[in-house]
Design a protein around this motif. Structure first.
Motif, PDB file in Angstrom:
ATOM      1  N   ARG A 130       1.846   9.700  -5.105  1.00 34.75           N
ATOM      2  CA  ARG A 130       1.476   9.962  -3.712  1.00 34.75           C
ATOM      3  C   ARG A 130       0.630  11.224  -3.584  1.00 34.75           C
ATOM      4  O   ARG A 130      -0.254  11.296  -2.729  1.00 34.75           O
ATOM      5  N   ASP A 144      -0.532   2.722  -9.974  1.00 28.20           N
ATOM      6  CA  ASP A 144       0.152   2.748  -8.682  1.00 28.20           C
ATOM      7  C   ASP A 144       0.835   1.417  -8.386  1.00 28.20           C
ATOM      8  O   ASP A 144       1.982   1.391  -7.895  1.00 28.20           O
ATOM      9  N   GLY A 148       4.813   1.092  -8.329  1.00 31.04           N
ATOM     10  CA  GLY A 148       5.268   0.759  -6.981  1.00 31.04           C
ATOM     11  C   GLY A 148       6.175  -0.458  -6.984  1.00 31.04           C
ATOM     12  O   GLY A 148       7.237  -0.461  -6.351  1.00 31.04           O
ATOM     13  N   GLY A 200       4.803   6.873   1.604  1.00 27.80           N
ATOM     14  CA  GLY A 200       3.735   6.436   0.710  1.00 27.80           C
ATOM     15  C   GLY A 200       2.459   6.058   1.424  1.00 27.80           C
ATOM     16  O   GLY A 200       1.540   5.507   0.809  1.00 27.80           O
ATOM     17  N   ARG A 203       1.728   2.159   1.161  1.00 28.62           N
ATOM     18  CA  ARG A 203       1.502   1.502  -0.143  1.00 28.62           C
ATOM     19  C   ARG A 203       2.195   0.139  -0.144  1.00 28.62           C
ATOM     20  O   ARG A 203       3.357   0.019   0.238  1.00 28.62           O
ATOM     21  N   THR A 246       5.128  -1.137   6.878  1.00 31.60           N
ATOM     22  CA  THR A 246       4.158  -0.842   5.822  1.00 31.60           C
ATOM     23  C   THR A 246       2.738  -1.169   6.280  1.00 31.60           C
ATOM     24  O   THR A 246       1.811  -0.359   6.108  1.00 31.60           O
ATOM     25  N   ARG A 250      -0.208   1.495   6.980  1.00 28.26           N
ATOM     26  CA  ARG A 250      -1.437   1.338   6.197  1.00 28.26           C
ATOM     27  C   ARG A 250      -2.658   1.202   7.108  1.00 28.26           C
ATOM     28  O   ARG A 250      -3.703   1.797   6.858  1.00 28.26           O
TER      29      ARG A 250
END
Length: 264
Positions: A130, A144, A148, A200, A203, A246, A250
Motif C-alpha cells: 500500500r 500486488d 492481495g 487499500g 484494491r 471496494t 476504488r
C-alpha cells in the motif's frame, strides 16, 4: 545481497509448492480436508467453506511462483520495493508450508498460531504494498495481485481454522448455537473486507478472494450435512458489502486521481 534475497524467496516458493503438493494428498498424504480427523472439512464448523473454495490455492501458488521468477528478470523501478517485501514474503511461504505440515501430522493445535502468524505477515506485506507503487502493470498483477489474493483468502482460512481448533477442543460456544456464531464470524469477516477495501484504496484482489471464501461458506451452509441458513445469508451479505465498498472506494480514488491530474 539482492541475489541472496532472490534465491531465498525462490527456495521458499519451492518449499511452499512442495508443501501444497503434499497437502493435496497427491504424494500419498492425506488431503487437508480429511487430515486431523476431518476437523477442516466442509461439515466441521458453521464457518467452514465448501471443498471447491480451496481451488483458489492453485491461483495463489501460480502467482507466488511467478513472483519468485519475477525477481530474476531484468527491470527497473521495483528493486527497493522488493527488498522491503523480502522478509514478509519469505515468511509467508515458509509459514504456509508449516501450516500444511502441522495439519498433516494431526497437530491441529499447532496450526492455529501458525496461521495467525501467516495472517499477520500478510498484513505486513499488504502495508508495504500500500505504501509503495508497482513499477508497471505486470508488477501490479504478479506482486500486488498475488499477495492481495493470498491475504483475502487467509482471512477466511484463519476464521475457519480457529473454529475448527475450538470445536476440536470441545468449546461449547458459551451456550450460543452454531447459527449465532456462524453469523457473527461471517459479519466480522465482512467487516475485515471493508477495512481492507478502505485501507487499500479499493484494491480488488483481497476483496475477490475474501468474497470467494465467504461465498463458498454460504454454499456449504445451504447444501451439506451442516445446514445453517442464517450463516449462509450473513456470509452472502458480507460478500456484497465488501465488494460494494471496494468498488466505491476504488471509484472515488479514481475520481480523485483524475481531478489531481487535471489540476496539474
Amino acid at each position: 545481497m539482492r541475489w541472496f534475497r532472490k534465491i531465498v524467496i525462490a527456495a521458499s516458493a519451492v518449499v511452499a509448492v512442495v508443501g501444497s503438493f503434499i497437502g493435496s494428498g497427491a504424494a500419498g498424504g492425506t488431503p487437508i480436508q480429511d487430515a486431523a480427523g476431518g476437523a477442516l472439512s466442509a461439515s466441521s464448523t458453521a464457518i467452514a467453506p465448501a471443498g471447491p473454495a480451496f481451488g483458489i490455492w492453485s491461483v495463489i501458488y501460480v502467482g507466488l511462483i511467478a513472483f519468485a521468477v519475477w525477481q530474476f528478470l531484468p527491470r527497473r523501478g521495483d528493486e527497493v520495493r522488493h527488498d522491503r517485501l523480502a522478509v514478509p514474503a519469505t515468511l509467508s511461504l515458509l509459514l504456509n508450508a508449516a501450516w500444511i505440515l502441522s495439519v498433516q501430522f494431526g497437530l491441529l493445535w499447532l496450526s492455529e498460531p501458525i496461521i495467525v502468524a501467516l495472517l499477520a505477515v500478510l498484513a505486513w506485506t499488504f502495508v508495504i504494498l500500500r505504501r509503495t507503487r508497482p513499477s508497471g502493470t505486470v508488477e501490479a498483477i504478479v506482486t500486488d495481485g498475488t499477495f492481495g489474493l493470498y491475504l483475502g483468502w487467509v482471512c477466511v482460512a484463519t476464521a475457519a481454522n480457529t473454529a475448527a481448533v475450538l470445536t476440536a477442543a470441545g468449546f461449547q460456544g458459551f451456550g450460543l448455537s452454531q447459527d449465532v456464531w456462524g453469523v457473527v464470524v461471517a459479519l466480522v469477516a465482512g467487516a475485515v473486507g471493508v477495512l481492507l477495501a478502505v485501507s487499500g484504496h479499493g484494491r480488488l484482489a483481497p476483496s475477490v478472494s475474501l468474497g470467494w471464501g465467504l461465498a463458498w461458506v454460504a454454499v456449504a451452509r445451504l447444501d451439506g450435512p451442516l445446514v445453517s441458513v442464517p450463516t449462509a445469508v450473513a456470509a452472502l451479505v458480507a460478500v456484497v458489502v465488501a465488494v460494494v465498498v471496494t468498488l466505491a472506494v476504488r471509484t472515488r480514488a479514481g475520481w480523485s486521481a483524475a481531478r489531481s491530474a487535471r489540476a496539474a
